[in-house]
Design a protein around this motif. Structure first.
Motif, mmCIF file in Angstrom:
data_model
loop_
_atom_site.group_PDB
_atom_site.id
_atom_site.type_symbol
_atom_site.label_atom_id
_atom_site.label_comp_id
_atom_site.label_asym_id
_atom_site.label_seq_id
_atom_site.Cartn_x
_atom_site.Cartn_y
_atom_site.Cartn_z
ATOM 1 N N PRO A 1 0.847 -1.198 0.000
ATOM 2 C CA PRO A 1 0.000 0.000 0.000
ATOM 3 C C PRO A 1 0.880 1.245 0.000
ATOM 4 C CG PRO A 1 0.065 -0.966 2.188
ATOM 5 C CD PRO A 1 0.819 -1.893 1.296
ATOM 6 N N VAL A 2 1.165 1.742 -1.167
ATOM 7 C CA VAL A 2 2.163 2.795 -1.354
ATOM 8 C C VAL A 2 1.892 4.025 -0.496
ATOM 9 C CG1 VAL A 2 3.177 4.410 -3.012
ATOM 10 C CG2 VAL A 2 2.747 2.034 -3.668
ATOM 11 N N ARG A 3 0.649 4.497 -0.514
ATOM 12 C CA ARG A 3 0.331 5.728 0.208
ATOM 13 C C ARG A 3 0.565 5.574 1.706
ATOM 14 N NH1 ARG A 3 -5.178 8.636 -1.304
ATOM 15 N NH2 ARG A 3 -3.955 8.725 -3.232
ATOM 16 N N LYS A 4 0.113 4.457 2.267
ATOM 17 C CA LYS A 4 0.294 4.230 3.706
ATOM 18 C C LYS A 4 1.768 4.100 4.067
ATOM 19 C CE LYS A 4 -4.115 2.043 4.882
ATOM 20 N NZ LYS A 4 -4.768 0.829 5.424
ATOM 21 N N VAL A 5 2.491 3.377 3.253
ATOM 22 C CA VAL A 5 3.912 3.174 3.531
ATOM 23 C C VAL A 5 4.662 4.504 3.451
ATOM 24 C CG1 VAL A 5 6.035 2.090 2.679
ATOM 25 C CG2 VAL A 5 3.915 0.768 2.789
ATOM 26 N N ALA A 6 4.314 5.329 2.479
ATOM 27 C CA ALA A 6 4.960 6.635 2.346
ATOM 28 C C ALA A 6 4.682 7.494 3.573
ATOM 29 C CB ALA A 6 4.467 7.330 1.079
ATOM 30 N N ARG A 7 3.436 7.457 4.029
ATOM 31 C CA ARG A 7 3.066 8.255 5.206
ATOM 32 C C ARG A 7 3.812 7.772 6.444
ATOM 33 N NH1 ARG A 7 -0.594 6.915 8.776
ATOM 34 N NH2 ARG A 7 -1.599 5.463 7.322
ATOM 35 N N LEU A 8 3.872 6.463 6.616
ATOM 36 C CA LEU A 8 4.562 5.898 7.782
ATOM 37 C C LEU A 8 6.057 6.193 7.736
ATOM 38 C CD1 LEU A 8 2.748 2.440 7.945
ATOM 39 C CD2 LEU A 8 2.644 4.213 9.692
ATOM 40 N N GLY A 9 6.638 6.094 6.549
ATOM 41 C CA GLY A 9 8.078 6.284 6.408
ATOM 42 C C GLY A 9 8.481 7.738 6.277
ATOM 43 N N LYS A 10 7.471 8.625 6.207
ATOM 44 C CA LYS A 10 7.724 10.062 6.059
ATOM 45 C C LYS A 10 8.578 10.351 4.835
ATOM 46 C CE LYS A 10 7.233 10.944 11.024
ATOM 47 N NZ LYS A 10 7.860 11.494 12.257
ATOM 48 N N VAL A 11 8.177 9.691 3.732
ATOM 49 C CA VAL A 11 8.822 9.927 2.447
ATOM 50 C C VAL A 11 7.721 10.171 1.416
ATOM 51 C CG1 VAL A 11 10.867 8.535 2.958
ATOM 52 C CG2 VAL A 11 8.857 7.453 1.931
#
Length: 219
Positions: A175-185
């Motif tokens: 889940p790209v969007r969630k992972v980006a949000r979690l990783g702050k990238v």
């Protein structure tokens, strides 16, 4: 065949046909599965070992089939050990080619190496759930050191979020969007390395401690 029975070396084919059920049973018992006479390498090894037993047999060795079984099991054991050793080397090489960097520890104990090999086997199986292979990762992983480092950190962070992990395994994709949000990238960063991030995330989720140790900076 009974002790003392003369073995005609010129009639090996006849002996093989006569003892085919014994050959299949001995190899199957060793491997723990039914073997194919035409396709299984283990059967070929067993057959060669049987021929060796015929040549080496002497009456004072006792029952021929008991002797042949010992020779076959010995040769099969040697074959499996060499095969496993080769698979370990191939697995480690394939994993290193993915771009996941490993600390070089030539002094590593055999027990640690064996554990790492077992983890790699399980890791390969886990990757297949997502239609991934180590070979495929090698072609798609980020080449730049900083990019890989960011991807590893993002994967580790995402692996700690149960909702993200559940969705990843349910949908069989990241889940790209969630992972980006979690990783702050940015989402672009995740998209560009999504296979690599997913692959590293699996290591953390499944707690492959040996693999985690060998990944630089994630011990």
């Amino acid at each position: 065949m009974i002790p003392g029975e003369e073995i005609n070396l010129g009639n090996l084919n006849s002996l093989i046909e006569r003892h085919m059920p014994f050959l299949i049973r001995t190899v199957s018992d060793f491997t723990g599965r039914y073997v194919s006479v035409e396709n299984d390498e283990e059967f070929s090894i067993g057959l060669l070992a049987f021929a060796e037993a015929v040549k080496r047999y002497e009456p004072d060795r006792g029952n021929f089939l008991s002797f042949a079984k010992l020779v076959m099991e010995s040769r099969l054991k040697n074959y499996v050990e060499k095969k496993n050793a080769h698979m370990k080397e191939e697995s480690l090489e394939a994993l290193q080619e993915t771009g996941i960097e490993f600390s070089q520890r030539e002094e590593a104990e055999n027990e640690e190496t064996e554990k790492l090999h077992e983890e790699i086997v399980k890791y390969r199986e886990e990757l297949l759930l997502f239609n991934l292979t180590l070979e495929k990762l090698a072609d798609t992983s980020p080449k730049h050191r900083d990019t890989r480092r960011t991807a590893v950190q993002t994967a580790e962070t995402a692996s700690k979020d149960s909702e993200t992990v559940e969705e990843t395994y349910r949908k069989k994709k990241l889940p790209v969007r969630k992972v980006a949000r979690l990783g702050k990238v940015t989402e672009k960063v995740v998209k560009n390395s999504k296979m690599f991030i997913l692959a590293v995330m699996i290591i953390f989720v499944r707690e492959f401690t040996g693999l985690r140790y060998w990944i630089k900076g994630t011990r």
